[in-house]
Scaffold this active site. Structure first.
Site, mmCIF file in Angstrom:
data_model
loop_
_atom_site.group_PDB
_atom_site.id
_atom_site.type_symbol
_atom_site.label_atom_id
_atom_site.label_comp_id
_atom_site.label_asym_id
_atom_site.label_seq_id
_atom_site.Cartn_x
_atom_site.Cartn_y
_atom_site.Cartn_z
ATOM 1 C CE LYS A 106 -4.257 -2.011 1.485
ATOM 2 N NZ LYS A 106 -4.833 -2.791 2.557
ATOM 3 C CE LYS A 131 -5.435 -9.307 -4.112
ATOM 4 N NZ LYS A 131 -5.984 -9.718 -2.841
ATOM 5 C CE LYS A 154 -13.236 -5.734 -1.710
ATOM 6 N NZ LYS A 154 -13.149 -5.849 -0.245
HETATM 7 P P1 ADP Z 1 -9.438 -6.851 -2.034
HETATM 8 O O1 ADP Z 1 -8.047 -7.249 -2.435
HETATM 9 O O2 ADP Z 1 -10.360 -6.845 -3.190
HETATM 10 O O3 ADP Z 1 -9.470 -5.572 -1.234
HETATM 11 P P2 ADP Z 1 -9.843 -8.105 0.497
HETATM 12 O O4 ADP Z 1 -8.458 -7.777 0.893
HETATM 13 O O5 ADP Z 1 -10.973 -7.352 1.131
HETATM 14 O O6 ADP Z 1 -9.963 -7.991 -1.080
HETATM 15 O O7 ADP Z 1 -10.044 -9.655 0.697
HETATM 16 C C1 ADP Z 1 -11.104 -10.292 1.378
HETATM 17 C C2 ADP Z 1 -10.870 -11.789 1.327
HETATM 18 O O8 ADP Z 1 -10.932 -12.252 -0.024
HETATM 19 C C3 ADP Z 1 -9.506 -12.208 1.860
HETATM 20 O O9 ADP Z 1 -9.606 -13.449 2.532
HETATM 21 C C4 ADP Z 1 -8.686 -12.367 0.606
HETATM 22 O O10 ADP Z 1 -7.614 -13.267 0.773
HETATM 23 C C5 ADP Z 1 -9.712 -12.895 -0.378
HETATM 24 N N1 ADP Z 1 -9.349 -12.484 -1.751
HETATM 25 C C6 ADP Z 1 -9.370 -11.225 -2.234
HETATM 26 N N2 ADP Z 1 -8.987 -11.183 -3.526
HETATM 27 C C7 ADP Z 1 -8.714 -12.474 -3.872
HETATM 28 C C8 ADP Z 1 -8.285 -13.100 -5.079
HETATM 29 N N3 ADP Z 1 -8.076 -12.412 -6.189
HETATM 30 N N4 ADP Z 1 -8.098 -14.444 -5.065
HETATM 31 C C9 ADP Z 1 -8.333 -15.172 -3.937
HETATM 32 N N5 ADP Z 1 -8.750 -14.633 -2.773
HETATM 33 C C10 ADP Z 1 -8.951 -13.305 -2.722
#
Ligand code: ADP
Ligand code: TRP
Length: 321
Positions: A110, A189, A192
């Protein structure tokens, strides 16, 4: 076995969240005592709009319940309804080395992206450790990106146990290899924060457009594509289509003769069907917010009762009694 996981209300949930975390978590509710929560305190480290947080929190609740979280089997609640977790976070923070937090990938990523860090963002893994430890959790289902955070939790818990005597259960991450990293529309990956998501409950037209807009290479339909398994549409199709259907498309892409347009069309249709029941359920829930709020309230009461016991144990162990 106690299972725990959380998800931040920081934007619309997407296929990465669903396959990486929500579906494994929902399946695990059959195998133990599951605690799932909406990490609204954590969302404060990166989202600064109160109305948006309120809306996202409700959306996550609707999404999770629509996708199959069963409040009869799982305890489902908002993180901030158990304020004890912030108190435990303070206890843990005093045993967390600066270096441990400085090495956190998610923090470093970040900062590298130019986000100006606040102290909450730096201390994020400590609050996450408190989330996990305050429910005596054994298993934490998450996507691969959260693995390091669970490892940090293990370190912090062990340190506390060494310093003040056996207090916390040491948890384990549970990561499904096949969905540990769901790719986004750009092949990175899905996240959001990268603007490359396909939402679980996206609006039909917009989602079709997004999927039809997936960028492919310039090889002609007739050309064989020996690297078919690397194609993003193929990878996503494997998640939402019956295995034989996905395999058929992959084979046709590999041997040549399948155009990218047809592949993307199949992806959209299978995606749309995959979530059809959940979509209907979500509409029902959205028309019955009293029920949804009741579920969260009931979950909070149950979670809080357990959290109070574990916090007390930690306070006694560390001489705060
Ligand atoms: P983002 O990266 O979209 O902000 P979060 O960090 O809020 O997502 O992730 C919420 C959950 O979803 C976590 O357990 C994270 O490991 C899982 N997750 C998020 N993006 C992925 C992805 N592309 N593949 C697998 N798991 C994911
Ligand atoms: N950090 C997690 C994420 O961004 C959310 C989270 C907060 C969490 N506390 C947790 C996940 C405890 C598992 C356990 O996805």
């Amino acid at each position: 076995m106690r299972i725990l996981s959380g998800i931040q209300p920081s934007g619309a949930l997407h296929l990465g969240n669903y396959f990486g975390m929500m579906r494994p978590a929902i399946e695990l509710q059959e195998q133990g005592e599951a605690y799932y929560f909406i990490a609204n305190y954590h969302s404060m480290t990166s989202l600064f709009d109160a109305a948006e947080r309120r809306k996202n929190t409700l959306d996550v609740a609707l999404d999770f319940l629509a996708c199959g979280l069963d409040p009869k089997k799982s305890v489902f609640f908002r993180q901030s309804d158990v304020p004890e977790v912030t108190e435990l976070s303070w206890l843990l923070t005093t045993l967390t080395p600066m270096g441990l937090l400085e090495r956190a990938h998610s923090y470093k990523d970040k900062v590298a992206k130019g986000i100006s860090a606040n102290h909450g963002l730096f201390a994020y893994p400590v609050l996450m450790a408190a989330d996990i430890l305050i429910y005596d959790s054994n298993v934490v289902p998450v996507g691969r990106d959260q693995k390091q955070h669970v490892e940090m939790t293990r370190d912090i818990a062990s340190k506390f146990n060494e310093q003040y005597g056996q207090t916390f259960v040491i948890p384990e991450p549970r990561i499904r290899d096949e969905v540990a990293l769901v790719p986004g529309t750009d092949g990175q990956k899905m996240s959001k924060s990268y603007g490359n998501t396909i939402e679980i409950f996206g609006e039909e037209k917009a989602t079709r457009k997004k999927i039809m807009g997936l960028v492919m290479d310039s090889r002609t339909p007739a050309e064989p594509k020996p690297d078919a398994e690397k194609n993003v549409a193929v990878q996503l199709l494997k998640l939402v289509a019956p295995p034989e259907v996905a395999k058929d498309f992959e084979d046709r892409l590999r041997t040549g003769g399948l155009g990218y347009g047809d592949l993307k069309k199949a992806l959209f249709e299978n995606y749309w069907n995959y979530f059809a029941d959940a979509r209907a359920k979500r509409a029902e829930l959205a028309a019955n917010l009293d029920y949804v709020n009741g579920v969260l309230k009931d979950g909070a009461a149950r979670a809080r009762a357990l959290a109070q016991q574990v916090l007390k144990r930690a306070k006694v162990a560390s001489g705060l009694d």
